[in-house]
Motif scaffolding. Structure first.
Motif, mmCIF file in Angstrom:
data_model
loop_
_atom_site.group_PDB
_atom_site.id
_atom_site.type_symbol
_atom_site.label_atom_id
_atom_site.label_comp_id
_atom_site.label_asym_id
_atom_site.label_seq_id
_atom_site.Cartn_x
_atom_site.Cartn_y
_atom_site.Cartn_z
ATOM 1 N N ASN A 1 17.313 78.075 49.133
ATOM 2 C CA ASN A 1 17.008 78.199 50.560
ATOM 3 C C ASN A 1 17.680 77.096 51.376
ATOM 4 O O ASN A 1 17.079 76.464 52.238
ATOM 5 C CB ASN A 1 15.490 78.192 50.792
ATOM 6 N N SER A 2 18.961 76.898 51.104
ATOM 7 C CA SER A 2 19.757 75.887 51.799
ATOM 8 C C SER A 2 20.904 76.571 52.537
ATOM 9 O O SER A 2 21.494 77.535 52.027
ATOM 10 C CB SER A 2 20.310 74.869 50.793
ATOM 11 N N ARG A 3 21.228 76.057 53.689
ATOM 12 C CA ARG A 3 22.211 76.700 54.559
ATOM 13 C C ARG A 3 23.579 76.865 53.897
ATOM 14 O O ARG A 3 24.255 77.874 54.097
ATOM 15 C CB ARG A 3 22.346 75.881 55.845
ATOM 16 N N ASN A 4 24.006 75.894 53.115
ATOM 17 C CA ASN A 4 25.369 75.971 52.580
ATOM 18 C C ASN A 4 25.406 76.088 51.048
ATOM 19 O O ASN A 4 26.318 75.623 50.386
ATOM 20 C CB ASN A 4 26.203 74.775 53.044
ATOM 21 N N VAL A 5 24.348 76.726 50.510
ATOM 22 C CA VAL A 5 24.302 76.998 49.071
ATOM 23 C C VAL A 5 24.122 78.495 48.857
ATOM 24 O O VAL A 5 23.249 79.123 49.468
ATOM 25 C CB VAL A 5 23.140 76.242 48.386
ATOM 26 N N VAL B 1 12.632 90.057 40.764
ATOM 27 C CA VAL B 1 13.335 88.775 40.750
ATOM 28 C C VAL B 1 14.798 89.035 40.411
ATOM 29 O O VAL B 1 15.106 89.640 39.377
ATOM 30 C CB VAL B 1 12.736 87.797 39.720
ATOM 31 N N VAL B 2 15.694 88.588 41.297
ATOM 32 C CA VAL B 2 17.135 88.663 41.059
ATOM 33 C C VAL B 2 17.629 87.245 40.791
ATOM 34 O O VAL B 2 17.407 86.342 41.598
ATOM 35 C CB VAL B 2 17.877 89.266 42.274
ATOM 36 N N THR B 3 18.290 87.066 39.644
ATOM 37 C CA THR B 3 18.758 85.735 39.258
ATOM 38 C C THR B 3 20.291 85.708 39.226
ATOM 39 O O THR B 3 20.918 86.478 38.485
ATOM 40 C CB THR B 3 18.219 85.346 37.874
ATOM 41 N N GLY B 4 20.883 84.845 40.050
ATOM 42 C CA GLY B 4 22.329 84.671 40.079
ATOM 43 C C GLY B 4 22.694 83.250 39.723
ATOM 44 O O GLY B 4 22.190 82.702 38.732
ATOM 45 N N MET B 5 23.520 82.628 40.544
ATOM 46 C CA MET B 5 23.937 81.243 40.291
ATOM 47 C C MET B 5 24.165 80.533 41.616
ATOM 48 O O MET B 5 24.924 81.002 42.465
ATOM 49 C CB MET B 5 25.242 81.214 39.476
ATOM 50 N N GLU B 6 23.480 79.381 41.796
ATOM 51 C CA GLU B 6 23.724 78.595 42.994
ATOM 52 C C GLU B 6 25.138 78.020 42.927
ATOM 53 O O GLU B 6 25.602 77.617 41.863
ATOM 54 C CB GLU B 6 22.738 77.443 43.123
ATOM 55 N N ALA B 7 25.784 77.992 44.081
ATOM 56 C CA ALA B 7 27.121 77.389 44.164
ATOM 57 C C ALA B 7 27.392 77.000 45.606
ATOM 58 O O ALA B 7 26.720 77.457 46.533
ATOM 59 C CB ALA B 7 28.188 78.358 43.654
ATOM 60 N N HIS B 8 28.399 76.161 45.807
ATOM 61 C CA HIS B 8 28.750 75.688 47.142
ATOM 62 C C HIS B 8 29.275 76.856 47.973
ATOM 63 O O HIS B 8 30.105 77.643 47.517
ATOM 64 C CB HIS B 8 29.808 74.590 47.028
ATOM 65 N N ALA B 9 28.811 76.953 49.212
ATOM 66 C CA ALA B 9 29.180 78.074 50.077
ATOM 67 C C ALA B 9 30.633 78.009 50.541
ATOM 68 O O ALA B 9 31.202 79.024 50.936
ATOM 69 C CB ALA B 9 28.260 78.104 51.298
ATOM 70 N N GLY B 10 31.242 76.847 50.493
ATOM 71 C CA GLY B 10 32.622 76.718 50.949
ATOM 72 C C GLY B 10 33.663 76.991 49.877
ATOM 73 O O GLY B 10 34.479 77.904 49.999
ATOM 74 N N PRO B 11 33.671 76.221 48.783
ATOM 75 C CA PRO B 11 34.740 76.355 47.794
ATOM 76 C C PRO B 11 34.683 77.621 46.948
ATOM 77 O O PRO B 11 35.675 77.960 46.286
ATOM 78 C CB PRO B 11 34.534 75.114 46.898
ATOM 79 N N THR B 12 33.551 78.325 46.910
ATOM 80 C CA THR B 12 33.411 79.452 45.985
ATOM 81 C C THR B 12 33.909 80.742 46.619
ATOM 82 O O THR B 12 33.316 81.230 47.590
ATOM 83 C CB THR B 12 31.938 79.628 45.557
ATOM 84 N N PRO B 13 35.008 81.344 46.091
ATOM 85 C CA PRO B 13 35.528 82.592 46.662
ATOM 86 C C PRO B 13 34.507 83.719 46.566
ATOM 87 O O PRO B 13 33.658 83.747 45.661
ATOM 88 C CB PRO B 13 36.751 82.894 45.794
#
Length: 411
Positions: A272-276, A219-231
């Motif tokens: 499992n979302s296209r832009n997350v 299990v790899v745990t990171g952080m969900e974030a918006h695919a656009g604004p996040t560098p």
């Protein structure tokens, strides 16, 4: 004795008749363990055993032993067998061939009125596939003491039905205590379930060993974030880190040929979302090799890589080993009997280490054991299009006949 041959047409006819129980539209078989269809298959094979003059013993986990007496019944039997339960999208030959090849050996000995000093037994083991109930190789595992009868009885399918209940329901919860049944030697004949024999154009595979395997959940745990604004440089992308581990699984296997194996077969991405940006990835790791030293080395390398990745990325990464089956070398005497039979019969041959688990692994804990492989088309198994040539199945059964006679001693 060297001229003895089985009846290939009779073997094929038996395989095709058994395959009608649970037959699928694509030409395969769905006959899950302890279902009504499994009962029908068991009843058919037991009936054939009785017609061949064999006595029947059923133990408490539903393993069935069909016995042809020898001239000295104080000797432990020379046993062969496999299983008749299938995958949900199974084929006609996986497991079934090993059971019916054993029955054909007995039928041939009966036809020719050949007696053996030791008894001959044909076994079929309960729930080898593990597709309805876990663990796999359940019947042979209980038989050899790998896990308890109570553990097996309590196992549930997706509908909550237990092994103990279903064994009783179909009438195959026997009286004999598992393991209270001697074995002098054990042979298992099987389609290869891989492409090696077909690729090498060989008829018989002598199996010196079965690979060991280690299964892990990672299990790899990171952080969900918006695919656009996040560098890119500020992301905690669990999937990108997970894919580096997945590539290392394959790289480790490639470093330890010819029997190194590394597979990631199951992946769950959250959310499992296209832009997350993925915040968590769960995946399986399957490592295999032919001996403990190599398998332990591979274990150490994946552990070290994950430790380094955790430090380098700052992400939380967990690795849990959820299953371990040690490599299983087969007994030199049984492997030798298979070699001797193949040489006597003049078939093309090569050694093939099994990458799949078989009941012979557990039988080998109690008695000398060996396996015989024959090719299957395109190496495909656990699939409704699984196929094998009648002449190859006949050849494997002939090898089984002569290997068993070497151990049981014709008189």
């Amino acid at each position: 004795m060297d001229a003895l041959r089985i009846n290939g047409e009779r073997l094929w006819a038996a395989l095709m008749e058994l395959a009608q129980i649970g037959a699928t539209a694509k030409g395969g078989v769905k006959r899950l363990a302890l279902t009504d269809l499994d009962k029908q298959g068991r009843d058919l094979v037991v009936g054939w055993g009785r017609e061949a003059g064999m006595s029947i013993t059923i133990d408490q986990i539903g393993n069935v032993f069909m016995r042809r007496d020898g001239t000295d019944n104080t000797l432990p039997p020379v046993m062969t067998g496999s299983h008749i339960d299938t995958q949900p999208t199974g084929g006609k030959f996986d497991g079934n061939y090993g059971v019916l090849a054993g029955l054909e050996v007995v039928r041939t000995l009966n036809d020719l009125k050949i007696k053996t000093q030791a008894p001959i037994e044909v076994a079929f083991w309960t729930n080898e596939e593990g597709s309805r109930f876990v663990p796999v190789m359940m019947g042979s595992g209980v038989f050899c003491g790998a896990f308890s009868l109570e553990t097996a009885y309590a196992a549930k399918d997706t509908e909550g039905k237990t092994v103990g209940e279903e064994l009783a329901r179909i009438g195959y919860r026997g009286d004999q205590v598992p393991g209270d049944h001697p074995i002098g030697a054990y042979f298992e004949t099987h389609i290869e379930q891989g492409p090696v024999l077909e690729d090498a154009d060989k008829v018989i595979g002598v199996v010196p060993a079965v690979m060991g395997l280690s299964w892990y959940d990672c299990v790899v745990t990171g952080m969900e974030a918006h695919a656009g604004p996040t560098p890119m440089g500020l992301r905690k992308d669990a999937l990108q880190v997970a894919t580096t581990i997945m590539q290392e699984v394959v790289a480790i296997a490639n470093r330890y040929p010819p029997y190194g194996r590394g597979t990631v077969g199951m992946v769950q991405v959250f959310p499992n979302s296209r832009n997350v940006i993925p915040g968590e990835v769960k995946f399986s790791i399957d490592l295999r090799n032919v001996n403990d030293e190599l398998l332990n080395t591979m274990h150490g390398e994946i552990t070290a890589f994950i430790d380094a990745t955790r430090t380098g990325t700052g992400l939380d990464i967990s690795l849990e080993r959820v299953s371990y089956y040690p490599p299983c070398p087969f007994h030199p005497d049984c492997v030798g009997a298979v070699r001797n039979a193949t040489e006597k019969l003049g078939y093309s041959v090569m050694d093939v280490v099994s990458g799949a688990g078989h009941d012979a692994i557990y039988a080998a804990r109690l008695a000398p054991a060996g396996m015989i492989f024959v090719p299957c088309k395109d190496g495909i198994s656990h699939n409704e299009i699984e196929d094998a040539k009648p002449e190859h199945l006949e050849a494997g059964c002939n090898v089984l006949l002569h290997a068993m006679l070497e151990r049981a001693v014709a008189v």
